[in-house]
Design a protein around this motif. Structure first.
Motif, PDB file in Angstrom:
ATOM      1  N   GLY A  95       0.793  -1.424  -0.017  1.00  0.00           N
ATOM      2  CA  GLY A  95       0.088   0.070  -0.387  1.00  0.00           C
ATOM      3  C   GLY A  95       0.446   1.441   0.068  1.00  0.00           C
ATOM      4  O   GLY A  95       1.782   1.242   0.574  1.00  0.00           O
ATOM      5  N   GLY A  98       0.263   2.937   3.738  1.00  0.00           N
ATOM      6  CA  GLY A  98       0.540   2.415   4.650  1.00  0.00           C
ATOM      7  C   GLY A  98       1.016   1.081   5.371  1.00  0.00           C
ATOM      8  O   GLY A  98       1.837   0.858   5.921  1.00  0.00           O
ATOM      9  N   GLU A 100       0.134  -1.628   3.722  1.00  0.00           N
ATOM     10  CA  GLU A 100       0.182  -2.570   3.950  1.00  0.00           C
ATOM     11  C   GLU A 100       0.658  -3.753   2.492  1.00  0.00           C
ATOM     12  O   GLU A 100       0.153  -3.452   1.428  1.00  0.00           O
ATOM     13  CB  GLU A 100      -1.312  -2.704   3.406  1.00  0.00           C
ATOM     14  CG  GLU A 100      -2.386  -1.788   4.853  1.00  0.00           C
ATOM     15  CD  GLU A 100      -2.165  -0.474   4.399  1.00  0.00           C
ATOM     16  OE1 GLU A 100      -1.341  -0.279   3.342  1.00  0.00           O
ATOM     17  OE2 GLU A 100      -3.079   0.493   5.109  1.00  0.00           O
ATOM     18  N   PHE A 102      -0.732  -6.971   0.511  1.00  0.00           N
ATOM     19  CA  PHE A 102      -1.440  -7.424  -0.738  1.00  0.00           C
ATOM     20  C   PHE A 102      -1.264  -8.540  -1.687  1.00  0.00           C
ATOM     21  O   PHE A 102      -0.688  -7.839  -2.419  1.00  0.00           O
ATOM     22  CB  PHE A 102      -2.356  -7.125  -0.145  1.00  0.00           C
ATOM     23  CG  PHE A 102      -2.976  -5.456  -1.181  1.00  0.00           C
ATOM     24  CD1 PHE A 102      -2.999  -5.400  -2.292  1.00  0.00           C
ATOM     25  CD2 PHE A 102      -1.974  -4.732  -0.305  1.00  0.00           C
ATOM     26  CE1 PHE A 102      -3.130  -4.356  -3.307  1.00  0.00           C
ATOM     27  CE2 PHE A 102      -1.799  -3.140  -0.818  1.00  0.00           C
ATOM     28  CZ  PHE A 102      -2.218  -2.955  -2.266  1.00  0.00           C
TER      29      PHE A 102
ATOM     30  N   ALA B 150      -6.878   6.809   0.092  1.00  0.00           N
ATOM     31  CA  ALA B 150      -6.294   5.841  -0.350  1.00  0.00           C
ATOM     32  C   ALA B 150      -5.724   4.215   0.358  1.00  0.00           C
ATOM     33  O   ALA B 150      -5.590   3.245   0.116  1.00  0.00           O
ATOM     34  CB  ALA B 150      -4.638   6.198  -0.490  1.00  0.00           C
ATOM     35  N   ARG B 151      -5.944   4.818   1.709  1.00  0.00           N
ATOM     36  CA  ARG B 151      -5.416   3.312   3.225  1.00  0.00           C
ATOM     37  C   ARG B 151      -7.412   3.343   3.005  1.00  0.00           C
ATOM     38  O   ARG B 151      -6.910   1.581   3.512  1.00  0.00           O
ATOM     39  CB  ARG B 151      -4.988   3.892   4.053  1.00  0.00           C
ATOM     40  CG  ARG B 151      -3.880   4.522   4.421  1.00  0.00           C
ATOM     41  CD  ARG B 151      -3.250   4.516   5.651  1.00  0.00           C
ATOM     42  NE  ARG B 151      -2.953   3.533   6.285  1.00  0.00           N
ATOM     43  CZ  ARG B 151      -3.988   2.856   7.802  1.00  0.00           C
ATOM     44  NH1 ARG B 151      -3.543   4.194   8.254  1.00  0.00           N
ATOM     45  NH2 ARG B 151      -3.412   2.247   7.901  1.00  0.00           N
ATOM     46  N   VAL B 154      -7.304  -0.028   0.463  1.00  0.00           N
ATOM     47  CA  VAL B 154      -6.463  -1.315   0.445  1.00  0.00           C
ATOM     48  C   VAL B 154      -7.304  -3.312   0.466  1.00  0.00           C
ATOM     49  O   VAL B 154      -8.238  -2.844   0.830  1.00  0.00           O
ATOM     50  CB  VAL B 154      -5.455  -1.236   1.829  1.00  0.00           C
ATOM     51  CG1 VAL B 154      -5.046  -2.788   1.436  1.00  0.00           C
ATOM     52  CG2 VAL B 154      -4.307  -0.175   1.488  1.00  0.00           C
ATOM     53  N   PRO B 155      -7.248  -3.590  -0.287  1.00  0.00           N
ATOM     54  CA  PRO B 155      -8.009  -4.822  -0.682  1.00  0.00           C
ATOM     55  C   PRO B 155      -7.849  -5.375   0.501  1.00  0.00           C
ATOM     56  O   PRO B 155      -6.782  -5.970   1.412  1.00  0.00           O
ATOM     57  CB  PRO B 155      -7.772  -5.781  -1.561  1.00  0.00           C
ATOM     58  CG  PRO B 155      -6.076  -5.114  -2.162  1.00  0.00           C
ATOM     59  CD  PRO B 155      -5.799  -4.107  -1.519  1.00  0.00           C
ATOM     60  N   ARG B 165     -10.520   4.477   9.597  1.00  0.00           N
ATOM     61  CA  ARG B 165     -10.328   4.902   8.565  1.00  0.00           C
ATOM     62  C   ARG B 165     -11.284   6.309   7.686  1.00  0.00           C
ATOM     63  O   ARG B 165      -9.823   7.709   7.697  1.00  0.00           O
ATOM     64  CB  ARG B 165      -9.495   4.603   6.968  1.00  0.00           C
ATOM     65  CG  ARG B 165      -8.135   2.910   7.896  1.00  0.00           C
ATOM     66  CD  ARG B 165      -8.136   2.290   6.883  1.00  0.00           C
ATOM     67  NE  ARG B 165      -7.183   1.010   7.405  1.00  0.00           N
ATOM     68  CZ  ARG B 165      -6.284   0.511   6.896  1.00  0.00           C
ATOM     69  NH1 ARG B 165      -6.081   0.673   5.770  1.00  0.00           N
ATOM     70  NH2 ARG B 165      -5.416  -0.176   7.878  1.00  0.00           N
TER      71      ARG B 165
END
Lengths: 415, 415
Positions: A95, A98, A100, A102, B150-151, B154-155, B165
């Motif tokens: 991401g 953040g 993240e 995935f 944007a956060r 995230v899937p 968020r």
């Protein structure tokens, strides 16, 4: 979109929202695909105007187009690809905000991740120079210029200190370097005399190029014209000058000369982004993905590479916005045609010519039928860019920026 | 300016380029003074439009005016005052960019350094909330909002994670907090539905105020109107709610409730900047410099304080742009009059009324003769702000920003 339809449609994953990825997605028949765009930023950036943004001739928000607004029905995810699992047909991603981790699955994958700077092994380039690929970098250079003006106002400086703070070095005599030098020179010439008259005698732009001429991709007469034009305008051009190393506020030339300066802009060459090396795919000598005439990777039928990260043709096409844009458009049609069972012709590049702004209201136009320089070419340069900007919003904003700069001068607010 | 003239003219040093310092310097007879402006930034910022800039309704560069262009014949130095030596009549300063230490002498000194946030001793306010005094802070909040979008893309996130968020908390029910909440709500309402429709159900603005009503400086009916209007629009207003502590992504209320969120904007109160305490001058209970009816410090005949850092009158006037602007203008005339040997009258504040934008095309106008809310007040709000903006460039840019936002929507590019 019912879930049923989604299952039937092939999953197309596009990595990158530059000229290649964006022009692909704008032209694709989106209803036929389950499309995801993975991009580290949520907009398309019209990079040819980045040098203008550095000097405040246009504003950054004027030359970018929010991806989601323009690409309805595309799932946009802000992040970067870390690696590709060819057998599972999955991309591992991180991401953008953040961090993240995935994964994103694909049936068809388009790699259009652009490129980054090449330092040619010269020490200090990575740490002590500024580059010009992103909005953040353009912002930082603009701020950096204004910071040097602020630092030159501190009471009690010597003439040498003033000269150091107000010397701006651009390394690389290609279009980006030439345009950046021209724009920074315009900024100093037009605004400093108004707002900081006492600093004028100390401010200077130096342009350094390792080859013996500027703009080697352009017609030779235009390169010579630019050199003479820069000489008249007071830009210190050094051709055939090799950089030995970069220090925090100095450029060390191979000949022994050292140029103390306030800001160094590195525009000397491109290299692939780190992702490309992790792919295990075949690359050309410069590290770009070797793609066939249909922009496919030879090893992977359903994987395509286009734009600056791909080497297409013999000799490979240059890494320009024009090539990337045409490849993206080609790929949109090719993907749709394949899906409909139509024959797909190989990619063919149509050279439309090259343009560059060289300052003081002059530009170059290296067109198939005519080589052109001066003020007329500048009007042509502006009208082409307005035409090429991707949205009515962009066009209106850039036009207004030009009018603003003409009426009120550039904004010298430091932030 | 010959050196001779410079020696004869008294040295006037102005600290700060806010409404007070800037309006002083715009009105002063500059040829009669040897004037230096010390300011941490090289522009005047029209702070009343900062909440609009947070949401992208106007661009930051549209609401600031470069100091050097506007204040010809003023020596502008970018830095901050560290301490004042009363006997030597010198200010020790630090350069805004390089941190160089230098001194500036004065015959007359004007202290107009504004203020900063008050945390009322609540843990976590300094570290985990964003404030809204500067261009950089407004930029960071705008980026922060877009980072949360944007956060949220995230899937694989849960509904709770999405809600966290996309919850934006504004603390402080004064004009800044109310306007920021309204602008952020507008942004979510008008843009999210277009660009991020899947996120709409999770996005929310929460406004927290410790007192029992919003906008305590305004007429009570307008505060009540705002509260009802916010309720209709879906802004979650909590009055009489005391904040116990702030964590990185949560607000802990004194009642025990905890609000998980993506961004916290602190607009709950002002405190003096650190310089004021180092001066050894008399201050009021809130730490502001006590100035007499002529805006002089009682201990120092030739030192003046105005704007948010000064306490003038009984009870002291509020820390508003209007007060600061009038004090600056008064001081320009008072300084010039003294120099010409004319009698100087004490400062008198003329209340011109208060305005606030409350979202969805509505505003409040609390004027001496009329209390007004709704869409008509919004047109009035806009026309007053266009009138008050300091330069033709500002006015043109803000007008164009409003047209842009109307035609093309706000720019949701994250940077």
């Amino acid at each position: 979109m019912e879930p049923h339809a989604t299952q039937q449609r092939p999953r197309l994953l596009v990595l990158g929202c530059g000229f290649a990825g964006f022009s692909l997605l704008r032209r694709l028949r989106l209803q036929a695909w389950d499309t995801t765009l993975l991009t580290p930023r949520n907009y398309f950036l019209f990079t040819p105007l980045l040098p203008s943004a550095v000097a405040g001739s246009v504003e950054l928000r004027s030359i970018l187009e929010p991806a989601r607004r323009r690409l309805r029905h595309v799932r946009v995810i802000e992040g970067s690809a870390v690696s590709v699992d060819w057998s599972a047909r999955e991309v591992t991603c991180r991401g953008a905000v953040g961090g993240e981790v995935f994964t994103l699955p694909w049936d068809h994958l388009v790699i259009a991740v652009g490129n980054t700077f090449a330092d040619f092994g010269i020490p200090g380039v990575a740490e002590h120079t500024r580059k010009l690929y992103t909005v953040e970098e353009a912002q930082a250079i603009r701020r950096g210029l204004l910071e040097q003006l602020a630092r030159a106002e501190v009471p009690g400086l010597t003439a040498d200190q003033l000269r150091q703070r107000l010397t701006f070095v651009v390394i690389g005599g290609g279009p980006t370097g030439v345009e950046a030098a021209a724009e920074i020179h315009d900024l100093l010439e037009e605004e400093l005399t108004q707002a900081y008259p006492e600093l004028v005698p100390y401010a200077k732009v130096v342009l350094i190029e390792a080859q013996d001429r500027l703009l080697s991709g352009f017609d030779e007469a235009l390169g010579t014209y630019t050199r003479r034009h820069f000489g008249r305008e007071g830009i210190d051009v050094r051709t055939g000058a090799k950089v030995a190393s970069i220090e925090p506020n100095a450029v060390q030339l191979a000949g022994g000369e050292r140029i103390d300066c306030g800001l160094i802009l590195w525009a000397a060459g491109n290299a692939p982004v780190p992702l490309i090396q992790t792919l295990g795919a075949r690359c050309d000598g410069r590290g770009r993905l070797l793609a066939d005439a249909f922009l496919r990777l030879p090893e992977h039928e359903e994987v395509f590479a286009c734009g600056d990260c791909a080497a297409v043709g013999e000799p490979p096409l240059p890494a320009t916005a024009q090539v990337a844009q045409q490849q993206g458009a080609y790929l949109a049609k090719a993907l749709d045609d394949r899906r409909r069972g139509r024959t797909v012709a190989p990619f063919r590049f149509r050279a439309q010519g090259m343009l560059a702004y060289i300052g003081s209201g002059q530009a170059l136009a290296d067109l198939p039928l005519i080589k052109w320089s001066g003020r007329g070419a500048w009007f042509f340069w502006r009208s082409v860019y307005i035409t090429k900007l991707v949205s009515p919003a962009n066009k209106a904003k850039v036009l207004f920026d030009w009018i603003k700069a003409h009426l009120f001068g550039r904004d010298l607010s430091r932030f």
